[in-house]
Design a protein around this motif. Structure first.
Motif, PDB file in Angstrom:
ATOM      1  N   ALA A 176     102.879  73.048  93.130  1.00 28.89           N
ATOM      2  CA  ALA A 176     102.795  72.040  93.254  1.00 28.89           C
ATOM      3  C   ALA A 176     103.366  71.976  94.560  1.00 28.89           C
ATOM      4  CB  ALA A 176     104.798  71.163  93.264  1.00 28.89           C
ATOM      5  N   ASN A 177     102.047  72.905  95.827  1.00 26.59           N
ATOM      6  CA  ASN A 177     102.138  73.010  96.733  1.00 26.59           C
ATOM      7  C   ASN A 177     101.188  71.789  96.996  1.00 26.59           C
ATOM      8  OD1 ASN A 177     100.939  73.915  99.526  1.00 26.59           O
ATOM      9  ND2 ASN A 177     102.345  75.662  99.243  1.00 26.59           N
ATOM     10  N   PRO A 178     101.259  70.788  98.269  1.00 23.65           N
ATOM     11  CA  PRO A 178     100.519  70.099  98.592  1.00 23.65           C
ATOM     12  C   PRO A 178      98.625  70.891  99.050  1.00 23.65           C
ATOM     13  CG  PRO A 178     102.258  70.070  99.616  1.00 23.65           C
ATOM     14  CD  PRO A 178     102.803  70.873  99.079  1.00 23.65           C
ATOM     15  N   TRP A 179      98.834  71.609  99.620  1.00 32.53           N
ATOM     16  CA  TRP A 179      97.529  72.690  99.595  1.00 32.53           C
ATOM     17  C   TRP A 179      96.648  72.955  99.036  1.00 32.53           C
ATOM     18  CZ3 TRP A 179      95.978  71.691 104.396  1.00 32.53           C
ATOM     19  CH2 TRP A 179      96.576  71.239 105.704  1.00 32.53           C
ATOM     20  N   VAL A 180      97.340  73.493  97.858  1.00 33.69           N
ATOM     21  CA  VAL A 180      97.307  73.829  96.404  1.00 33.69           C
ATOM     22  C   VAL A 180      96.790  72.146  95.681  1.00 33.69           C
ATOM     23  CG1 VAL A 180      97.349  75.284  94.189  1.00 33.69           C
ATOM     24  CG2 VAL A 180      98.263  76.057  96.638  1.00 33.69           C
ATOM     25  N   VAL A 181      97.170  71.705  95.231  1.00 37.28           N
ATOM     26  CA  VAL A 181      97.180  70.528  94.912  1.00 37.28           C
ATOM     27  C   VAL A 181      95.434  69.705  95.449  1.00 37.28           C
ATOM     28  CG1 VAL A 181      97.854  67.883  94.091  1.00 37.28           C
ATOM     29  CG2 VAL A 181      98.782  69.927  93.672  1.00 37.28           C
ATOM     30  N   GLY A 182      95.885  69.386  97.293  1.00 36.39           N
ATOM     31  CA  GLY A 182      94.589  69.314  98.013  1.00 36.39           C
ATOM     32  C   GLY A 182      93.483  69.609  97.174  1.00 36.39           C
ATOM     33  N   PHE A 183      93.169  70.959  97.518  1.00 40.76           N
ATOM     34  CA  PHE A 183      92.570  71.645  97.403  1.00 40.76           C
ATOM     35  C   PHE A 183      91.892  71.238  96.153  1.00 40.76           C
ATOM     36  CE2 PHE A 183      89.891  75.706  96.066  1.00 40.76           C
ATOM     37  CZ  PHE A 183      89.229  75.460  96.415  1.00 40.76           C
ATOM     38  N   ILE A 184      92.658  71.465  94.614  1.00 40.86           N
ATOM     39  CA  ILE A 184      92.165  70.905  93.509  1.00 40.86           C
ATOM     40  C   ILE A 184      91.347  69.570  93.264  1.00 40.86           C
ATOM     41  CG2 ILE A 184      92.555  71.132  91.286  1.00 40.86           C
ATOM     42  CD1 ILE A 184      94.310  73.457  91.681  1.00 40.86           C
ATOM     43  N   SER A 185      92.214  69.128  93.704  1.00 40.20           N
ATOM     44  CA  SER A 185      91.913  66.988  93.960  1.00 40.20           C
ATOM     45  C   SER A 185      90.423  67.151  95.110  1.00 40.20           C
ATOM     46  CB  SER A 185      92.570  66.208  94.496  1.00 40.20           C
ATOM     47  OG  SER A 185      94.244  66.506  93.504  1.00 40.20           O
ATOM     48  N   LEU A 186      90.114  68.087  95.746  1.00 42.06           N
ATOM     49  CA  LEU A 186      88.882  67.842  96.779  1.00 42.06           C
ATOM     50  C   LEU A 186      87.959  67.996  95.939  1.00 42.06           C
ATOM     51  CD1 LEU A 186      87.400  67.143  98.955  1.00 42.06           C
ATOM     52  CD2 LEU A 186      88.446  69.325 100.274  1.00 42.06           C
ATOM     53  N   ILE A 187      87.947  69.268  95.183  1.00 43.18           N
ATOM     54  CA  ILE A 187      86.830  69.885  94.168  1.00 43.18           C
ATOM     55  C   ILE A 187      86.744  69.106  93.107  1.00 43.18           C
ATOM     56  CG2 ILE A 187      86.055  71.128  92.682  1.00 43.18           C
ATOM     57  CD1 ILE A 187      88.256  73.581  94.085  1.00 43.18           C
ATOM     58  N   LEU A 188      87.269  68.318  92.354  1.00 43.77           N
ATOM     59  CA  LEU A 188      86.999  67.357  91.468  1.00 43.77           C
ATOM     60  C   LEU A 188      86.357  65.908  91.869  1.00 43.77           C
ATOM     61  CD1 LEU A 188      90.229  67.627  89.747  1.00 43.77           C
ATOM     62  CD2 LEU A 188      88.746  68.637  89.579  1.00 43.77           C
ATOM     63  N   VAL A 189      87.250  65.296  92.945  1.00 46.49           N
ATOM     64  CA  VAL A 189      86.797  64.328  92.993  1.00 46.49           C
ATOM     65  C   VAL A 189      84.901  64.360  94.040  1.00 46.49           C
ATOM     66  CG1 VAL A 189      86.452  62.945  95.608  1.00 46.49           C
ATOM     67  CG2 VAL A 189      88.906  63.109  94.327  1.00 46.49           C
ATOM     68  N   THR A 190      84.712  65.290  94.822  1.00 44.46           N
ATOM     69  CA  THR A 190      83.439  66.040  95.324  1.00 44.46           C
ATOM     70  C   THR A 190      82.616  66.208  93.561  1.00 44.46           C
ATOM     71  OG1 THR A 190      84.240  67.098  97.121  1.00 44.46           O
ATOM     72  CG2 THR A 190      82.084  67.507  96.045  1.00 44.46           C
ATOM     73  N   LEU A 191      83.300  66.361  92.245  1.00 48.03           N
ATOM     74  CA  LEU A 191      82.341  66.559  91.113  1.00 48.03           C
ATOM     75  C   LEU A 191      82.002  65.464  91.040  1.00 48.03           C
ATOM     76  CD1 LEU A 191      84.189  70.141  89.674  1.00 48.03           C
ATOM     77  CD2 LEU A 191      82.238  69.569  90.599  1.00 48.03           C
ATOM     78  N   GLY A 192      83.385  64.439  90.839  1.00 48.16           N
ATOM     79  CA  GLY A 192      83.495  63.461  90.429  1.00 48.16           C
ATOM     80  C   GLY A 192      81.787  62.386  90.836  1.00 48.16           C
ATOM     81  N   LEU A 193      82.088  62.609  92.221  1.00 49.18           N
ATOM     82  CA  LEU A 193      81.118  61.888  92.277  1.00 49.18           C
ATOM     83  C   LEU A 193      79.001  62.558  92.620  1.00 49.18           C
ATOM     84  CD1 LEU A 193      82.406  61.599  96.774  1.00 49.18           C
ATOM     85  CD2 LEU A 193      82.693  59.662  95.126  1.00 49.18           C
ATOM     86  N   SER A 194      79.230  63.342  92.461  1.00 51.67           N
ATOM     87  CA  SER A 194      78.366  64.008  92.053  1.00 51.67           C
ATOM     88  C   SER A 194      77.384  64.026  90.485  1.00 51.67           C
ATOM     89  CB  SER A 194      78.531  66.213  92.335  1.00 51.67           C
ATOM     90  OG  SER A 194      79.233  66.213  91.354  1.00 51.67           O
ATOM     91  N   MET A 195      78.468  63.150  89.785  1.00 55.09           N
ATOM     92  CA  MET A 195      77.915  62.758  88.406  1.00 55.09           C
ATOM     93  C   MET A 195      77.897  61.467  88.518  1.00 55.09           C
ATOM     94  SD  MET A 195      78.515  64.610  85.961  1.00 55.09           S
ATOM     95  CE  MET A 195      78.885  66.547  85.539  1.00 55.09           C
ATOM     96  N   PHE A 196      78.327  61.312  89.562  1.00 57.57           N
ATOM     97  CA  PHE A 196      78.244  59.182  90.222  1.00 57.57           C
ATOM     98  C   PHE A 196      76.296  59.212  90.625  1.00 57.57           C
ATOM     99  CE2 PHE A 196      82.659  57.920  90.083  1.00 57.57           C
ATOM    100  CZ  PHE A 196      82.709  57.820  88.956  1.00 57.57           C
ATOM    101  N   GLY A 197      75.922  59.867  90.758  1.00 58.39           N
ATOM    102  CA  GLY A 197      75.159  60.142  91.521  1.00 58.39           C
ATOM    103  C   GLY A 197      75.059  60.371  93.168  1.00 58.39           C
ATOM    104  N   VAL A 198      76.062  59.979  93.852  1.00 64.05           N
ATOM    105  CA  VAL A 198      76.225  60.311  95.600  1.00 64.05           C
ATOM    106  C   VAL A 198      75.673  60.995  95.338  1.00 64.05           C
ATOM    107  CG1 VAL A 198      77.923  59.158  96.542  1.00 64.05           C
ATOM    108  CG2 VAL A 198      78.182  59.195  94.739  1.00 64.05           C
ATOM    109  N   PHE A 199      75.493  62.209  95.366  1.00 64.97           N
ATOM    110  CA  PHE A 199      75.008  62.701  96.039  1.00 64.97           C
ATOM    111  C   PHE A 199      74.602  63.993  95.161  1.00 64.97           C
ATOM    112  CE2 PHE A 199      79.191  63.562  97.144  1.00 64.97           C
ATOM    113  CZ  PHE A 199      79.385  64.679  96.567  1.00 64.97           C
ATOM    114  N   GLU A 200      73.503  65.127  95.431  1.00 67.45           N
ATOM    115  CA  GLU A 200      73.605  66.234  94.193  1.00 67.45           C
ATOM    116  C   GLU A 200      74.484  67.785  95.169  1.00 67.45           C
ATOM    117  OE1 GLU A 200      72.137  65.795  91.532  1.00 67.45           O
ATOM    118  OE2 GLU A 200      71.472  64.079  92.049  1.00 67.45           O
ATOM    119  N   ILE A 201      75.061  68.508  93.963  1.00 66.59           N
ATOM    120  CA  ILE A 201      75.202  70.017  94.733  1.00 66.59           C
ATOM    121  C   ILE A 201      74.140  71.065  94.435  1.00 66.59           C
ATOM    122  CG2 ILE A 201      77.331  70.532  94.432  1.00 66.59           C
ATOM    123  CD1 ILE A 201      78.658  68.994  93.762  1.00 66.59           C
TER     124      ILE A 201
END
Length: 616
Positions: A291-316
């Motif tokens: 529940a630590n905001p930094w931990v949750v924020g880090f995990i969410s940032l990873i997920l958003v990055t992966l999601g945008l790459s799935m849309f083809g916004v950029f390639e990882i």
């Protein structure tokens, strides 16, 4: 006559002297026992108590051992004793926050006692065992438990009157942030305890299996819990990660894909087990970390990055040197799979449910890190079973044609799911994402409509790269609507169905309202990681009868998801050892009723009846 009197006096003193000389030693000892001698009485028995834990946490179970030392040449009656004899018995203290189980007495040695016949007795040293359950309302700090031991001491010639021996055992109660460890294991080794005390109503079959010694059943339940966890929405983001790792390797055969999948899951298992044991061994709460905001924020940032790459916004893409190294045959490929598995374990961590919470509590209260490690190992294997199947057969995707819109549709759907889960994780950090969620058919109808509109506008057969700006804008709007609708559905399911209480989220404000309107106050201490807290919301507060009664109260909900100066002050003020805690008070802050743990709607109505009857 005078001469006769002197002769009688002489005879009296002669007989008294002879009696003193010839009096048997055992008879002198008996006189001593009855206080007819100046010699100090011999202690026939001594008792000392020991605990199985150095410290005890509220809501935990522990054992007590009473070591009784019996003087040489003496014995006491066993428990149970022969009919007509007085058994040795421990009287337990009456402590409001402590529940004792059955007292375990050792078997006695059979002794032949003249006309009485054979009877079981204790001699030398014996150990008596007692199980105890400390409830959640126990005050934090040191205290003593005052016991009594009733016994009747006998030797080969006599039995003394029954006696009572008083002795005390020190105990220290620490909060959930404290550390505990097992002690005095040699003393407890020979005590054959039965099944531990029954636990609270919110603990399920896993806790009963653990406490009842059915280890095989505990492992089976934990494994099943892991499989069920793998089917929850917050694990979905790991599916495209697994497919991308193993499905992209076209040269890998079925057997190698299987081995890579196993190594990938082992990475999840190892990360999960190490995190769990580390958290339990330090006495921390696993949910607080997630529940630590930094931990949750880090995990969410990873997920958003992966999601945008799935849309083809950029390639990882990894650097070519690293990519070539990971794609080589042999240990490097397996090392890469293991490393990705550890990352996947972190992403899967928020999916932990009540089963894992029970295991972590069990570890923290018993100190059995070895058993806890393997239970969590099994739990993570249950989660990983799905990914072994996905990873093994994901290589078959290479046999399908790469061109065509179907692949883009799959990637876009995965992207929507991943970003939806990012919002789901962030709802406990940003209350605005939580407050509008509802568990109702109209709400789900709106969510479904947004998803359908979003899928129609989202151009799922295309990716962002290589399409005109106007189409990109349309696609972005469509995907945004689809994500919002999917989040409304996933988040709404987690909300309690039925009536909703009007909550106040500030203690001071709640008491101001109570004084102004002359109403009673209910303080509900909760956290998002607390399974029993969620059950209160979904099963008790959502009950129509309970909600109608509580509508007359000022209902204050105090969030303990993250530790802060406010929560520390409230913990000290209200003596909060664990969650959930519900306290009923009047406007003058006089406590009317307090309970800890989950209560169902029927019990809650009984509690409200008791409060209101006493208030009249």
């Amino acid at each position: 006559m005078l001469k006769t009197g002197k002769r009688h006096l002489y005879l009296f003193w002669s007989l008294l002297t002879l009696l003193a000389i010839t009096l048997p030693v055992p008879t002198q000892a008996q006189f001593a026992d009855f206080g007819l001698s100046e010699k100090a009485p011999v202690e026939k028995l001594a008792a000392k108590g020991y605990l199985s834990l150095d410290k005890v946490q509220p809501g935990s179970q522990f054992e007590i051992a009473v070591v009784v030392e019996i003087a040489k040449g003496w014995h006491v009656n066993a428990n149970p004793a022969k009919e007509g004899l007085i058994a040795t018995e421990v009287t337990l203290p009456e402590v409001a926050y402590l529940v004792f189980g059955e007292v375990v007495y050792p078997a006695g040695d059979v002794l032949k006692l003249g006309s009485i016949g054979e009877a079981p007795v204790y001699h030398d040293t014996i150990t008596i065992g007692i199980q105890a359950d400390l409830n959640q309302t126990a005050p934090i700090g040191p205290s003593t438990l005052d016991f009594q031991l009733q016994y009747q001491a006998c030797d080969d010639a006599q039995c003394l009157l029954p006696e009572t021996l008083n002795f005390s055992i020190p105990i220290e109660v620490v909060g959930i942030e404290g550390t505990v460890q097992r002690i005095n294991e040699a003393i407890f080794a020979d005590i054959e305890f039965g099944a531990p005390l029954g636990t609270a109503a919110d603990e399920g079959s896993l806790q009963r299996a653990l406490s009842g010694g059915q280890v095989w059943l505990a492992f089976l339940l934990v494994f099943a819990g892991g499989i069920l966890t793998s089917l929850t929405p917050c694990v979905y983001p790991l599916i495209p990660i697994t497919v991308s790792i193993f499905g992209a390797n076209e040269s890998a055969g079925l057997f190698k894909s299987f081995l890579l999948s196993v190594v990938y899951v082992i990475g999840i298992v190892v990360m999960y087990s190490i995190l769990g044991v580390a958290v339990a061994s330090t006495g921390a709460v696993f949910g607080q970390i997630m529940a630590n905001p930094w931990v949750v924020g880090f995990i969410s940032l990873i997920l958003v990055t992966l999601g945008l790459s799935m849309f083809g916004v950029f390639e990882i893409r990894l650097p070519s040197a690293v990519q070539n190294r990971l794609n080589t045959v042999g240990g490097a490929g397996f090392a890469g799979a293991f490393a990705m598995g550890t990352v996947a374990g972190v992403i899967a961590a928020p999916c932990t449910g009540p089963a894992l919470a029970v295991v972590l509590t069990y570890i923290a209260t018993t100190g059995s890190l070895f058993l806890g490690f393997w239970l969590m190992f099994t739990y993570a294997l249950g989660i990983g079973l799905l990914f072994i199947g996905i990873g093994t057969f994901s290589g078959l995707l290479s046999a399908l044609p790469r061109s065509g819109g179907w692949m883009y549709i799959l990637e876009n759907i995965f992207g929507i799911a991943i970003i939806t889960m990012a919002l789901y994780f962030l709802k406990d950090v940003f209350p605005v994402l939580q407050n509008f969620l509802q568990n109702s058919l109209p709400f789900f109808a709106i969510a479904g409509g947004l998803v359908l509109i979003g899928l129609c506008l989202g151009k799922l057969t295309q990716r962002f790269s290589g399409i005109p700006a106007r189409v990109k804008f349309q696609k972005a709007c469509g995907l945004l609507l689809a994500v919002i609708g999917a989040y409304m559905f996933v988040g709404g399911i987690q909300q309690p169905a039925g009536p909703q209480l009007n909550w106040v989220y500030d203690e001071a404000e709640g008491f101001e309202i109570a004084k102004r309107e002359n109403r009673l106050v209910m303080l509900d201490f909760y956290a998002s990681w607390c399974a029993a807290c969620n059950e209160l919301d979904h099963q008790t507060y959502s009950d129509s009868a309970v909600a109608a009664r509580l509508d007359d109260y000022v209902n204050v909900k105090l969030d303990f998801t993250r530790t802060s100066e406010i929560t520390k002050a409230l913990t000290e003020k209200y003596q909060i050892p664990g969650l959930p805690v519900v306290i009923f008070l009047n406007a003058e802050r006089t406590v009317l009723k307090r309970f800890t743990g989950f209560v169902n709607a029927e019990d809650m109505l009984s509690i409200l009846d008791e409060i209101e009857n006493n208030a009249q």
